[in-house]
Design a protein around this motif. Structure first.
Motif, PDB file in Angstrom:
ATOM      1  N   THR A  87       0.782  -1.316   0.103  1.00  0.00           N
ATOM      2  CA  THR A  87       0.006   0.143  -0.050  1.00  0.00           C
ATOM      3  C   THR A  87       0.789   1.151  -0.032  1.00  0.00           C
ATOM      4  O   THR A  87       2.211   1.249   0.115  1.00  0.00           O
ATOM      5  N   HIS A  88       0.155   2.318  -0.167  1.00  0.00           N
ATOM      6  CA  HIS A  88       0.986   3.678  -0.314  1.00  0.00           C
ATOM      7  C   HIS A  88       1.906   4.109   0.600  1.00  0.00           C
ATOM      8  O   HIS A  88       2.871   4.802   0.492  1.00  0.00           O
ATOM      9  N   THR A  89       1.596   3.685   2.044  1.00  0.00           N
ATOM     10  CA  THR A  89       2.590   4.291   3.318  1.00  0.00           C
ATOM     11  C   THR A  89       3.508   2.953   3.657  1.00  0.00           C
ATOM     12  O   THR A  89       3.951   3.122   4.559  1.00  0.00           O
ATOM     13  N   ALA A  93      -3.976   0.089  -3.054  1.00  0.00           N
ATOM     14  CA  ALA A  93      -2.841  -0.751  -3.726  1.00  0.00           C
ATOM     15  C   ALA A  93      -1.990   0.590  -4.015  1.00  0.00           C
ATOM     16  O   ALA A  93      -2.230   1.200  -4.895  1.00  0.00           O
ATOM     17  N   ALA A  94      -0.658   0.171  -3.839  1.00  0.00           N
ATOM     18  CA  ALA A  94       0.460   1.168  -4.206  1.00  0.00           C
ATOM     19  C   ALA A  94       0.723   1.024  -5.607  1.00  0.00           C
ATOM     20  O   ALA A  94       0.493  -0.102  -6.332  1.00  0.00           O
ATOM     21  N   PRO A  95       0.956   2.330  -6.252  1.00  0.00           N
ATOM     22  CA  PRO A  95       1.393   2.129  -7.819  1.00  0.00           C
ATOM     23  C   PRO A  95       2.630   1.274  -7.768  1.00  0.00           C
ATOM     24  O   PRO A  95       3.323   1.317  -6.740  1.00  0.00           O
ATOM     25  N   PRO A  96       2.885   0.894  -9.157  1.00  0.00           N
ATOM     26  CA  PRO A  96       4.014   0.223  -9.421  1.00  0.00           C
ATOM     27  C   PRO A  96       5.220   0.815  -8.967  1.00  0.00           C
ATOM     28  O   PRO A  96       6.129  -0.114  -8.429  1.00  0.00           O
ATOM     29  N   GLU A  97       5.489   1.926  -9.241  1.00  0.00           N
ATOM     30  CA  GLU A  97       6.769   2.681  -8.902  1.00  0.00           C
ATOM     31  C   GLU A  97       7.060   2.534  -7.480  1.00  0.00           C
ATOM     32  O   GLU A  97       8.332   2.758  -6.980  1.00  0.00           O
ATOM     33  N   HIS A  98       6.143   2.664  -6.416  1.00  0.00           N
ATOM     34  CA  HIS A  98       6.462   2.272  -4.976  1.00  0.00           C
ATOM     35  C   HIS A  98       6.296   0.967  -4.766  1.00  0.00           C
ATOM     36  O   HIS A  98       7.010   0.456  -3.877  1.00  0.00           O
ATOM     37  N   ALA A  99       5.509   0.209  -5.299  1.00  0.00           N
ATOM     38  CA  ALA A  99       5.384  -1.234  -5.044  1.00  0.00           C
ATOM     39  C   ALA A  99       6.550  -2.206  -5.433  1.00  0.00           C
ATOM     40  O   ALA A  99       7.188  -3.104  -4.583  1.00  0.00           O
ATOM     41  N   ARG A 100       6.992  -2.213  -6.788  1.00  0.00           N
ATOM     42  CA  ARG A 100       8.072  -2.873  -7.227  1.00  0.00           C
ATOM     43  C   ARG A 100       9.190  -2.862  -6.216  1.00  0.00           C
ATOM     44  O   ARG A 100       9.736  -3.988  -5.910  1.00  0.00           O
ATOM     45  N   PRO A 101       9.686  -1.854  -6.091  1.00  0.00           N
ATOM     46  CA  PRO A 101      10.825  -1.873  -5.242  1.00  0.00           C
ATOM     47  C   PRO A 101      10.733  -2.430  -3.632  1.00  0.00           C
ATOM     48  O   PRO A 101      11.601  -3.233  -3.187  1.00  0.00           O
ATOM     49  N   LEU A 102       9.811  -2.464  -3.191  1.00  0.00           N
ATOM     50  CA  LEU A 102       9.183  -2.944  -1.811  1.00  0.00           C
ATOM     51  C   LEU A 102       9.321  -4.545  -1.921  1.00  0.00           C
ATOM     52  O   LEU A 102       9.684  -5.418  -0.850  1.00  0.00           O
ATOM     53  N   ILE A 103       8.689  -5.088  -3.114  1.00  0.00           N
ATOM     54  CA  ILE A 103       8.545  -6.449  -3.260  1.00  0.00           C
ATOM     55  C   ILE A 103       9.993  -6.931  -3.511  1.00  0.00           C
ATOM     56  O   ILE A 103      10.309  -7.978  -2.920  1.00  0.00           O
ATOM     57  N   GLU A 104      10.860  -6.362  -4.290  1.00  0.00           N
ATOM     58  CA  GLU A 104      11.971  -6.608  -4.456  1.00  0.00           C
ATOM     59  C   GLU A 104      12.801  -6.752  -3.122  1.00  0.00           C
ATOM     60  O   GLU A 104      13.607  -7.596  -2.850  1.00  0.00           O
ATOM     61  N   ARG A 105      12.696  -5.712  -2.339  1.00  0.00           N
ATOM     62  CA  ARG A 105      13.376  -5.488  -0.888  1.00  0.00           C
ATOM     63  C   ARG A 105      12.965  -6.742  -0.216  1.00  0.00           C
ATOM     64  O   ARG A 105      13.703  -7.291   0.531  1.00  0.00           O
TER      65      ARG A 105
END
Length: 145
Positions: free
Chosen positions: A34-36, A96-108
């Motif tokens: 999510t966004h936060t 749901a977070a936008p891809p530019e926020h979500a992708r790095p966190l999934i990778e992290r």
């Protein structure tokens, strides 16, 4: 961040009928952002998954962790974990977070699992995936941070 943990005998992901990831015994992790959400949340959840005692010991008790059994993890991004289905007939995904926020966190999250010594496979972020989950138990646990 939300993680739906499913203990599995095996799991796999394919895109356009092409296999992209497969694991043996371990966990399939459906992950929503999510966004936060922050990198600290991703790290905390990865540690929790690696050390959560959801695998059986010799006595049949859930006393062993993913790390202890040498299990694998299949990380699959899933924005629909943040669906809001309560208004109207079509779920909203505004949480749901936008891809530019979500992708790095999934990778992290996946990298933090690897840092715990877990063998990790991933789905393809943003792709239409076919996810094969062979539940073991079944054991399904919801984590949120």
């Amino acid at each position: 961040m939300r993680v739906l943990v499913q203990r599995v005998c095996k799991g796999a992901v394919s895109v356009d009928d092409t296999p992209v990831a497969a694991i043996g015994p371990g966990v399939v992790l459906l992950v929503g952002v999510t966004h936060t959400d922050t990198p600290d949340k991703a790290d905390w959840l990865a540690r929790k998954v690696a050390h959560m005692r959801i695998f059986e010991d010799e006595a049949g008790k859930m006393n062993r962790s993913l790390k202890e059994i040498g299990g694998e993890a299949l990380v699959v991004s899933q924005f629909t974990l943040y669906a809001d289905p309560y208004e109207g007939r079509r779920p909203s995904f505004i949480h749901a977070a936008p891809p530019e926020h979500a992708r790095p966190l999934i990778e992290r999250f996946a990298e933090a699992l690897r840092a715990e010594g877990i063998r990790v496979q991933t789905g393809v972020f943003g792709a239409h995936m076919r996810v094969e989950i062979h539940n073991d138990g079944p054991v399904t646990i919801w984590l949120e941070r």
